[in-house]
Design a protein around this motif. Structure first.
Motif, PDB file in Angstrom:
ATOM      1  N   GLY A  13       0.818  -1.209   0.000  1.00 56.79           N
ATOM      2  CA  GLY A  13       0.000   0.000   0.000  1.00 56.79           C
ATOM      3  C   GLY A  13       0.850   1.256   0.000  1.00 56.79           C
ATOM      4  O   GLY A  13       1.898   1.308   0.648  1.00 56.79           O
ATOM      5  N   PHE A  14       0.369   2.274  -0.728  1.00 56.85           N
ATOM      6  CA  PHE A  14       1.096   3.535  -0.861  1.00 56.85           C
ATOM      7  C   PHE A  14       0.136   4.696  -0.676  1.00 56.85           C
ATOM      8  O   PHE A  14      -0.967   4.668  -1.209  1.00 56.85           O
ATOM      9  CB  PHE A  14       1.773   3.620  -2.238  1.00 56.85           C
ATOM     10  N   TYR A  15       0.587   5.722   0.031  1.00 55.13           N
ATOM     11  CA  TYR A  15      -0.269   6.862   0.322  1.00 55.13           C
ATOM     12  C   TYR A  15      -0.588   7.661  -0.942  1.00 55.13           C
ATOM     13  O   TYR A  15      -1.633   8.263  -1.048  1.00 55.13           O
ATOM     14  CB  TYR A  15       0.377   7.758   1.377  1.00 55.13           C
ATOM     15  N   ASP A  16       0.332   7.662  -1.902  1.00 58.23           N
ATOM     16  CA  ASP A  16       0.031   8.353  -3.171  1.00 58.23           C
ATOM     17  C   ASP A  16       0.511   7.523  -4.361  1.00 58.23           C
ATOM     18  O   ASP A  16       1.310   6.603  -4.213  1.00 58.23           O
ATOM     19  CB  ASP A  16       0.601   9.774  -3.209  1.00 58.23           C
ATOM     20  N   ARG A  17      -0.016   7.869  -5.518  1.00 58.62           N
ATOM     21  CA  ARG A  17       0.300   7.118  -6.741  1.00 58.62           C
ATOM     22  C   ARG A  17       1.764   7.234  -7.117  1.00 58.62           C
ATOM     23  O   ARG A  17       2.339   6.306  -7.664  1.00 58.62           O
ATOM     24  CB  ARG A  17      -0.542   7.637  -7.906  1.00 58.62           C
ATOM     25  N   HIS A  18       2.351   8.387  -6.854  1.00 59.71           N
ATOM     26  CA  HIS A  18       3.737   8.611  -7.251  1.00 59.71           C
ATOM     27  C   HIS A  18       4.673   7.614  -6.562  1.00 59.71           C
ATOM     28  O   HIS A  18       5.560   7.049  -7.198  1.00 59.71           O
ATOM     29  CB  HIS A  18       4.143  10.048  -6.935  1.00 59.71           C
ATOM     30  N   GLU A  19       4.453   7.386  -5.268  1.00 60.87           N
ATOM     31  CA  GLU A  19       5.291   6.425  -4.553  1.00 60.87           C
ATOM     32  C   GLU A  19       5.086   5.032  -5.138  1.00 60.87           C
ATOM     33  O   GLU A  19       6.042   4.273  -5.297  1.00 60.87           O
ATOM     34  CB  GLU A  19       4.978   6.433  -3.051  1.00 60.87           C
ATOM     35  N   ARG A  20       3.845   4.688  -5.489  1.00 63.18           N
ATOM     36  CA  ARG A  20       3.585   3.373  -6.095  1.00 63.18           C
ATOM     37  C   ARG A  20       4.295   3.250  -7.445  1.00 63.18           C
ATOM     38  O   ARG A  20       4.864   2.207  -7.757  1.00 63.18           O
ATOM     39  CB  ARG A  20       2.086   3.135  -6.265  1.00 63.18           C
ATOM     40  N   GLU A  21       4.291   4.319  -8.243  1.00 60.99           N
ATOM     41  CA  GLU A  21       4.988   4.288  -9.537  1.00 60.99           C
ATOM     42  C   GLU A  21       6.477   4.018  -9.345  1.00 60.99           C
ATOM     43  O   GLU A  21       7.072   3.227 -10.085  1.00 60.99           O
ATOM     44  CB  GLU A  21       4.805   5.615 -10.272  1.00 60.99           C
ATOM     45  N   LEU A  22       7.079   4.679  -8.352  1.00 63.18           N
ATOM     46  CA  LEU A  22       8.502   4.449  -8.076  1.00 63.18           C
ATOM     47  C   LEU A  22       8.747   3.013  -7.623  1.00 63.18           C
ATOM     48  O   LEU A  22       9.739   2.390  -8.011  1.00 63.18           O
ATOM     49  CB  LEU A  22       9.004   5.431  -7.017  1.00 63.18           C
ATOM     50  N   PHE A  23       7.845   2.477  -6.804  1.00 60.37           N
ATOM     51  CA  PHE A  23       7.947   1.094  -6.347  1.00 60.37           C
ATOM     52  C   PHE A  23       7.944   0.150  -7.546  1.00 60.37           C
ATOM     53  O   PHE A  23       8.781  -0.759  -7.647  1.00 60.37           O
ATOM     54  CB  PHE A  23       6.768   0.786  -5.408  1.00 60.37           C
ATOM     55  N   ILE A  24       7.025   0.357  -8.483  1.00 57.72           N
ATOM     56  CA  ILE A  24       6.925  -0.502  -9.671  1.00 57.72           C
ATOM     57  C   ILE A  24       8.183  -0.386 -10.518  1.00 57.72           C
ATOM     58  O   ILE A  24       8.692  -1.390 -11.042  1.00 57.72           O
ATOM     59  CB  ILE A  24       5.645  -0.169 -10.471  1.00 57.72           C
ATOM     60  N   LEU A  25       8.722   0.821 -10.642  1.00 62.66           N
ATOM     61  CA  LEU A  25       9.980   0.989 -11.375  1.00 62.66           C
ATOM     62  C   LEU A  25      11.118   0.248 -10.677  1.00 62.66           C
ATOM     63  O   LEU A  25      11.928  -0.413 -11.329  1.00 62.66           O
ATOM     64  CB  LEU A  25      10.329   2.474 -11.505  1.00 62.66           C
ATOM     65  N   LEU A  26      11.177   0.355  -9.353  1.00 67.40           N
ATOM     66  CA  LEU A  26      12.250  -0.313  -8.609  1.00 67.40           C
ATOM     67  C   LEU A  26      12.201  -1.829  -8.770  1.00 67.40           C
ATOM     68  O   LEU A  26      13.231  -2.466  -8.982  1.00 67.40           O
ATOM     69  CB  LEU A  26      12.179   0.058  -7.124  1.00 67.40           C
ATOM     70  N   ILE A  27      11.008  -2.421  -8.698  1.00 66.18           N
ATOM     71  CA  ILE A  27      10.945  -3.887  -8.801  1.00 66.18           C
ATOM     72  C   ILE A  27      11.175  -4.375 -10.232  1.00 66.18           C
ATOM     73  O   ILE A  27      11.376  -5.562 -10.439  1.00 66.18           O
ATOM     74  CB  ILE A  27       9.633  -4.476  -8.218  1.00 66.18           C
ATOM     75  N   SER A  28      11.184  -3.446 -11.199  1.00 71.43           N
ATOM     76  CA  SER A  28      11.511  -3.841 -12.574  1.00 71.43           C
ATOM     77  C   SER A  28      13.017  -4.035 -12.747  1.00 71.43           C
ATOM     78  O   SER A  28      13.467  -4.613 -13.731  1.00 71.43           O
ATOM     79  CB  SER A  28      10.997  -2.798 -13.576  1.00 71.43           C
ATOM     80  N   VAL A  29      13.803  -3.561 -11.787  1.00 68.08           N
ATOM     81  CA  VAL A  29      15.258  -3.703 -11.840  1.00 68.08           C
ATOM     82  C   VAL A  29      15.636  -5.106 -11.376  1.00 68.08           C
ATOM     83  O   VAL A  29      15.162  -5.572 -10.334  1.00 68.08           O
ATOM     84  CB  VAL A  29      15.936  -2.639 -10.940  1.00 68.08           C
TER      85      VAL A  29
END
Length: 193
Positions: free
Chosen positions: A61-77
């Motif tokens: 869970g993420f308080y805002d969409r931006h943090e979730r977007e960064l999370f998705i980018l990070l797990i793509s690495v």
């Protein structure tokens, strides 16, 4: 796909939150950034990432969409899983992480527990071109403008345009005409891309 969960925070720790929605309590793994925005008994909306494996079904869970977007980018690495990504987002707030990647600050990324030199280099190489440009940030004056920006960029990315290109175009449009509705922003952006 669960986009978000809205409900009351019934249990809260620095690593997890339970959000009750329609009589069901959802356990979400959260970062310290999200934890700092929540309090027990508070009504909230958390944006969700579902991690589905053979042996587990976990929600992040993420308080805002931006943090979730960064999370998705990070797990793509390669080599960065959901728990490592959450650790990075707990150690650095989203703007610090973007700045570290943009400025290739290897030492700051290595300071995160569990991140070595090779993983930090991989994060920088893989994400340098994908993060939001910090050279010319959009000054978002209201939550409504921020939501319009996020929705327009998400729509353009779903239509097949690259994220950095979509972000620059939407930033320009909103800077020139801040009162545009999201539909107008998307239509104008499609003409420009």
């Amino acid at each position: 796909m669960i986009e978000y969960i809205t409900g009351e925070v019934t249990d809260l720790t620095p690593a997890t939150a339970v959000v009750e929605c329609m009589g069901i309590g959802y356990l979400l793994n959260i970062s310290l950034n999200t934890y700092s925005c929540l309090s027990k008994g508070q009504a909230t909306r958390l944006y969700v990432y579902e991690a589905i494996r053979e042996d587990a079904y976990q929600l992040y869970g993420f308080y805002d969409r931006h943090e979730r977007e960064l999370f998705i980018l990070l797990i793509s690495v390669s080599g960065v899983g959901p728990n490592t990504a959450r650790m990075i987002l707990s150690s650095l707030n989203p703007s610090e992480l973007e700045q570290a990647i943009a400025s290739e600050n290897l030492n700051l990324l290595k300071s995160v527990k569990g991140i070595g030199a090779k993983t930090a280099q991989r994060v920088i190489v893989d994400l340098k071109d994908k993060i939001k440009s910090t050279d010319n940030p959009l000054v978002i004056s209201t939550p409504a403008a921020s939501e319009i920006y996020e929705e327009a960029v998400a729509a353009l990315v779903m239509l097949g345009f690259s994220q950095p290109q979509s972000q620059k175009t939407v930033q320009k449009l909103l800077r020139d005409t801040p009162s545009m509705r999201v539909e107008e922003v998307i239509k104008q952006a499609l003409k420009m891309l």
